[in-house]
Design an enzyme around this catalytic site. Structure first.
Site, PDB file in Angstrom:
ATOM      1  N   TYR A 142     -35.278 -84.507 -38.340  1.00 12.32           N
ATOM      2  CA  TYR A 142     -34.284 -85.160 -37.314  1.00 12.32           C
ATOM      3  C   TYR A 142     -32.833 -84.757 -37.924  1.00 12.32           C
ATOM      4  O   TYR A 142     -31.951 -84.951 -37.255  1.00 12.32           O
ATOM      5  CB  TYR A 142     -34.570 -86.641 -37.163  1.00 12.32           C
ATOM      6  CG  TYR A 142     -35.839 -86.823 -36.493  1.00 12.32           C
ATOM      7  CD1 TYR A 142     -36.862 -85.883 -36.208  1.00 12.32           C
ATOM      8  CD2 TYR A 142     -36.100 -87.868 -36.190  1.00 12.32           C
ATOM      9  CE1 TYR A 142     -38.029 -86.189 -35.835  1.00 12.32           C
ATOM     10  CE2 TYR A 142     -37.588 -88.462 -35.512  1.00 12.32           C
ATOM     11  CZ  TYR A 142     -38.293 -87.568 -35.346  1.00 12.32           C
ATOM     12  OH  TYR A 142     -39.726 -87.677 -34.638  1.00 12.32           O
ATOM     13  N   ASP A 224     -53.084 -84.773 -39.762  1.00 13.96           N
ATOM     14  CA  ASP A 224     -53.999 -84.572 -38.490  1.00 13.96           C
ATOM     15  C   ASP A 224     -55.244 -85.432 -39.150  1.00 13.96           C
ATOM     16  O   ASP A 224     -55.736 -86.316 -37.892  1.00 13.96           O
ATOM     17  CB  ASP A 224     -54.470 -83.074 -38.457  1.00 13.96           C
ATOM     18  CG  ASP A 224     -54.608 -82.324 -39.605  1.00 13.96           C
ATOM     19  OD1 ASP A 224     -54.148 -82.845 -40.803  1.00 13.96           O
ATOM     20  OD2 ASP A 224     -54.728 -81.200 -39.711  1.00 13.96           O
ATOM     21  N   ASP A 252     -46.175 -95.151 -33.384  1.00 13.85           N
ATOM     22  CA  ASP A 252     -46.512 -95.363 -31.820  1.00 13.85           C
ATOM     23  C   ASP A 252     -47.994 -95.110 -31.606  1.00 13.85           C
ATOM     24  O   ASP A 252     -48.498 -95.940 -30.801  1.00 13.85           O
ATOM     25  CB  ASP A 252     -45.935 -94.119 -31.042  1.00 13.85           C
ATOM     26  CG  ASP A 252     -44.332 -94.554 -30.641  1.00 13.85           C
ATOM     27  OD1 ASP A 252     -43.778 -95.412 -31.265  1.00 13.85           O
ATOM     28  OD2 ASP A 252     -43.940 -94.187 -29.522  1.00 13.85           O
TER      29      ASP A 252
END
Ligand code: NAD
Length: 375
Positions: A142, A224, A252
C-alpha cells in the site's frame, strides 16, 4: 481528578452516530469511576474535504497527536468516490496511520454465544473462537513506490511495489509476540514465503525473535491455507501476525465469524507512549455504511468495543475495559439486536430489534454504578 483527552473524529456516514455511542459509554465509565474526558473534535475524510478541501489538515494531525488517544468512526461515501480525485477521504486514514506511526492494527475476533445464529458458519465451527489479527499497517504494497500505470509499447502496465525493511517486520512481530504471551501463547505468522521475497525475510525476522519469547509457540502459515483454516477451524488460532495486504483481506474474512461487520473493533498502535499508556487510534472495522446513515440503524458495538480497547491500551484502565465488554455481552444476552445482527432465519424468541441509541443505552445501563454498589 484525572482528565484524559481523546480526539473525537466522527468522519462520514454513520461514523458520527457510532462515535457518539462510544463517547456516551466512555463518559458513563468516567462518571462511574471518577475521571473526566475532554473530547477535542476534528473533521476528517469527506467532511473535511467539504469544509477545508483536504481530507485531514496538518494542524488537525498535530492536534490529535497531542491527545491521549483517538476515537474514529469511518470516512468515505459515494459523494467523494471518484478514484481519480485529487483529494479522497481515505487519505485521512493514511495521514493518521503514517503521520502518527501507528504500524500495528489489532483486530480481535470473538464470537458471543448468543450471536452464533447470526453467523453463516455452523455452530460447531464457531465454538471457542477467540483470535487476534495483528496487521502491519504502514508499509508493504500500500505504500511501496513506484505505484502507477504506465503506457508502454506493449500496452498499459500497472505496477505496485511490495517492500518491507527488517525493522518494519521486527517491530510489528515483537508486538504480536508480546500479545501472544499475554493470551494463550500461540502465534501464527502468515506469509507467502513459497513465492515472495518479502515473505521469506518476514519468516527469518520472526524466527530471530523466538529466543526472546521461549513461552510463545510459533508457527508459519501460508496465507492461502490460512484463509481456508480461518473458516474451517477458526478456534485453532490465537494471535495471527501478517503484512498489510494479507491482514486487510484476512481480517475482513474473519469478520464473518462474529456475525456482523458491525461487531468488530480495532486498535492501531505504535511505539509512542503517553503518561497513561500507548498512544492509539481506535475505530470499528466497518466503513461509513452510507445505505443506513441517519436511520438510527447502525450497530454501535464495534465502536463501543473499540472504546473498551482504548481504555485498556491508551488509558491503562483494564478493569473498566473488561466492564464495557461485559456490558456489551449482557445487552446481547438480554436479546437486544440491531438489524444487522438478526439471525438468518428471522428474529427468534427473546430477540428485541433496537436502534443505535437503544443499543447504546442498554450497554450504558449494564455498566451500573460502582459508586452506587460501594455505598
Ligand atoms: P461498509 O462497512 O460501510 O458497509 C458494508 C455493509 O455493512 C453495508 O450494507 C452497511 O450497511 C453494513 N454495515 C456497515 N457497518 C454497519 C454497522 N455499524 N451497523 C450495521 N450495518 C453496518 O463498507 P462499504 O459499503 O464497502 O463502504 C462504504 C464507504 O465506507 C466507502 O466510501 C468506503 O470507502 C468507506 N470505508 C471506510 C472505512 C474506514 O473509514 N475505515 C472502512 C471501510 C470502508
Amino acid at each position: 481528578m484525572v482528565t484524559y483527552r481523546i480526539a473525537s473524529i466522527g468522519g462520514d456516514g454513520v461514523g458520527p452516530e457510532v462515535v457518539a455511542a462510544g463517547r456516551l459509554v466512555l463518559d458513563a465509565v468516567a462518571a462511574r469511576d471518577g475521571f473526566s474526558i475532554e473530547w477535542p473534535e476534528v473533521l476528517a475524510g469527506g467532511a473535511a474535504i467539504d469544509a477545508y478541501g483536504a481530507a485531514l489538515r496538518p494542524e488537525d494531525l498535530e492536534a490529535v497527536s497531542a491527545c491521549d488517544a483517538i476515537l474514529l468512526g469511518a470516512v468515505g461515501g459515494p459523494r467523494w468516490d471518484d478514484p481519480a480525485g485529487r483529494v479522497r477521504p481515505e487519505q485521512a486514514l493514511f495521514a493518521l496511520r503514517g503521520g502518527l506511526e501507528l504500524f500495528a492494527n489489532l483486530r480481535p475476533v470473538t464470537v458471543l454465544p448468543a450471536l452464533v445464529p447470526s453467523s453463516p458458519l455452523r455452530p460447531e465451527v464457531l465454538a471457542g473462537v477467540d483470535l487476534l489479527i495483528v496487521r502491519e499497517l504502514t508499509s508493504g504494497l500500500y505504500f511501496g513506490r513506484p505505484s502507477e500505470q504506465r503506457d508502454t509499447p506493449e500496452g498499459r502496465v500497472g505496477i505496485d511495489t511490495l517492500i518491507y525493511t527488517e525493522e518494519e517486520i521486527r517491530r510489528v512481530a515483537r508486538l504480536a509476540f508480546e500479545l501472544a504471551r499475554g493470551r494463550r501463547g500461540r502465534l501464527t505468522s502468515v506469509d507467502k514465503a513459497n513465492v515472495l521475497a518479502t515473505s521469506r525475510l518476514w519468516r527469518v525476522v520472526v524466527d530471530e525473535l523466538r529466543p526472546d519469547y521461549p513461552d510463545v509457540e510459533v508457527n508459519h502459515q501460508l496465507v492461502d491455507s490460512c484463509a481456508m483454516l480461518l473458516v474451517r477451524r477458526p478456534s485453532s488460532f490465537d494471535v495471527l501476525v501478517t503484512e498489510n495486504l494479507f491482514g486487510d483481506i484476512l481480517s475482513d474474512e474473519a469478520a464473518v465469524l462474529a456475525g456482523s461487520l458491525g461487531m468488530l473493533p480495532s486498535a492501531s498502535l505504535g511505539e509512542r507512549r503517553t503518561v497513561h499508556g500507548r498512544f492509539g487510534l481506535y475505530e470499528p472495522v466497518h466503513g461509513s455504511a452510507p445505505d443506513i446513515v441517519g436511520q438510527d440503524a447502525a450497530n454501535p458495538l464495534g465502536t463501543i468495543l473499540s472504546a473498551a480497547m482504548l481504555l485498556r491500551w491508551s488509558l491503562g484502565l483494564g478493569a473498566a475495559a473488561d466492564d464495557v465488554e461485559s456490558a456489551v455481552r449482557a445487552a446481547i444476552d438480554a436479546g437486544a439486536r440491531t438489524a444487522d445482527l438478526l439471525p438468518a432465519g428471522g428474529d427468534g424468541a427473546g430477540i428485541r430489534v433496537v436502534g443505535t441509541r437503544e443499543m447504546t443505552a442498554a450497554v450504558v445501563d449494564g455498566l451500573g454504578s460502582r459508586i452506587g454498589v460501594a455505598s
